[in-house]
Design a protein around this motif. Structure first.
Motif, short mmCIF file in Angstrom:
data_model
loop_
_atom_site.label_atom_id
_atom_site.label_comp_id
_atom_site.label_asym_id
_atom_site.label_seq_id
_atom_site.Cartn_x
_atom_site.Cartn_y
_atom_site.Cartn_z
N ASP A 188 0.81 -1.22 0.00
CA ASP A 188 0.00 0.00 0.00
C ASP A 188 0.85 1.27 0.00
O ASP A 188 0.30 2.37 -0.06
CB ASP A 188 -0.91 0.03 1.24
N PRO A 190 2.95 4.22 -1.39
CA PRO A 190 3.16 4.91 -2.67
C PRO A 190 4.62 5.33 -2.81
O PRO A 190 5.03 6.39 -2.35
CB PRO A 190 2.24 6.13 -2.56
N LYS A 191 5.44 4.47 -3.43
CA LYS A 191 6.87 4.73 -3.55
C LYS A 191 7.27 4.96 -5.01
O LYS A 191 6.79 4.25 -5.90
CB LYS A 191 7.69 3.56 -3.00
N VAL A 204 0.98 6.33 -9.67
CA VAL A 204 1.21 5.80 -8.32
C VAL A 204 0.36 6.55 -7.30
O VAL A 204 -0.29 5.94 -6.43
CB VAL A 204 2.70 5.89 -7.94
N MET A 205 0.32 7.86 -7.40
CA MET A 205 -0.45 8.65 -6.45
C MET A 205 -1.93 8.32 -6.51
O MET A 205 -2.62 8.27 -5.48
CB MET A 205 -0.22 10.15 -6.72
N SER A 206 -2.43 8.07 -7.71
CA SER A 206 -3.85 7.74 -7.87
C SER A 206 -4.16 6.32 -7.40
O SER A 206 -5.16 6.08 -6.72
CB SER A 206 -4.26 7.91 -9.33
N SER A 207 -3.30 5.39 -7.73
CA SER A 207 -3.57 3.99 -7.42
C SER A 207 -3.50 3.69 -5.93
O SER A 207 -4.22 2.82 -5.43
CB SER A 207 -2.61 3.08 -8.18
N LYS A 208 -2.66 4.41 -5.22
CA LYS A 208 -2.52 4.15 -3.78
C LYS A 208 -3.52 4.96 -2.94
O LYS A 208 -3.60 4.78 -1.72
CB LYS A 208 -1.10 4.47 -3.32
N ARG A 209 -4.24 5.85 -3.58
CA ARG A 209 -5.34 6.58 -2.95
C ARG A 209 -4.92 7.38 -1.70
O ARG A 209 -5.65 7.48 -0.73
CB ARG A 209 -6.47 5.62 -2.57
N ALA A 213 3.11 10.65 -2.81
CA ALA A 213 4.09 9.63 -3.16
C ALA A 213 5.39 9.93 -2.44
O ALA A 213 5.77 11.11 -2.29
CB ALA A 213 4.32 9.58 -4.67
#
Length: 301
Positions: A188, A190-191, A204-209, A213
């Motif tokens: 979970d 965001p790296k 990444v920023m969108s997918s990890k909600r 990041a």
């Protein structure tokens, strides 16, 4: 509070020392409005690490004296210093070897002459329009009692962690929760790397909600943080978004939280910083990213 401990009024320092050395519950006693103050002070003493009980002076002679064991410290509150219900049981308290402290509106009074330690708490007049309702006097007695409780707590070395352990419910209790149990971690997280492109960064920023990041090196050491606002500001500055990478957008160094911190530690840190940060990377002693906190979730039950 050190000023309070060295106050020129007689009885204060001795009273603080006496209470701090007490192993059994301190008894607070008053009648009427002073009784309400006594009840509140018993709660304050208890929350600050000194076990305390409120005993209604009017009920004491009808069985409630059973709550007062031998050699208890008893704090008596009275504006007149002649409260009949308290005066009546003074011989019984003395017979039990109790140490008596009086927070009194009149030091030169029956109670003032009977107690072991007097803390004078006299007011010029009550605050109401007829000068008779317990207002100024009860406020002063409450302030003196609170100061006693704090001074005793400090003398005993009572800590913030001790205080929180006494308040397991609500936000106070929640402050003892370790951040490790609340942070986002593992898959979970965001790296991104320094060279991550803007397109991949946004993915990444969108997918990890999390709307954020963390920029890390190959050993997962934290280098920077990027939140939505950083991306917007980068756009607005007229930079070339086609060649943009994470390193050009990130905040460095970001505000971080130690992996062994508690919720209370984070709330203190947040209140001490001018920036309204909503996402906080959690790092270990080596500076490696181990988690991410959404700080506005910390106060939610």
């Amino acid at each position: 509070m050190s000023d309070f401990l060295h106050h020129p009024l007689p009885g204060i320092s001795d009273a603080v020392t006496l209470i701090a050395r007490q192993d059994q519950p301190v008894i607070l006693m008053g009648v009427g409005k002073s009784g309400h103050v006594a009840a509140k002070l018993a709660a304050t003493f208890s929350s600050l690490g000194t076990a305390a009980l409120h005993v209604n002076a009017a009920e004491a002679a009808h069985g409630d004296l059973g709550a007062i064991v031998s050699h208890s410290v008893v704090i008596l509150l009275s504006n007149s210093g002649a409260t009949e219900e308290i005066v009546r049981i003074m011989p019984l308290l003395k017979a039990r070897g109790c140490s008596l402290i009086g927070i009194l509106g009149r030091a030169d009074s029956p109670l003032g002459r009977a107690v072991d330690h007097v803390i004078p708490a006299e007011v010029e007049r009550e605050a109401d329009h007829i000068g008779m309702a317990p207002t100024s006097s009860t406020t002063l007695h409450l302030a003196v009692g609170d100061a006693l409780a704090v001074a005793v707590s400090r003398m005993r070395g009572f800590t913030r962690e001790d205080f929180l352990r006494h308040h397991p419910a609500g936000l106070l209790g929640r402050q003892m929760i370790p951040v490790a149990s609340l942070m986002r971690q593992g898959e979970d997280l965001p790296k991104v790397s320094r060279t991550t492109s803007l397109v991949d960064l946004l993915t990444v920023m969108s997918s990890k909600r999390l709307g954020a990041a963390c920029v890390v090196d190959r050993e997962d050491r934290l280098l920077g943080l990027i939140v939505d606002g950083d991306v917007r500001r980068y756009f607005q500055s007229g930079n070339d978004i086609h060649t943009a990478c994470a390193e050009a957008i990130m905040q460095a160094p970001p505000q971080t939280v130690a992996s062994d911190a508690t919720v209370g530690d984070v709330l203190l840190l947040r209140s001490a910083t001018s920036a309204a940060w909503q996402v906080a990377p959690v790092v270990d002693a080596a500076g490696k990213l181990v988690g991410v906190l959404r700080t506005n979730e910390l106060t939610q039950g």
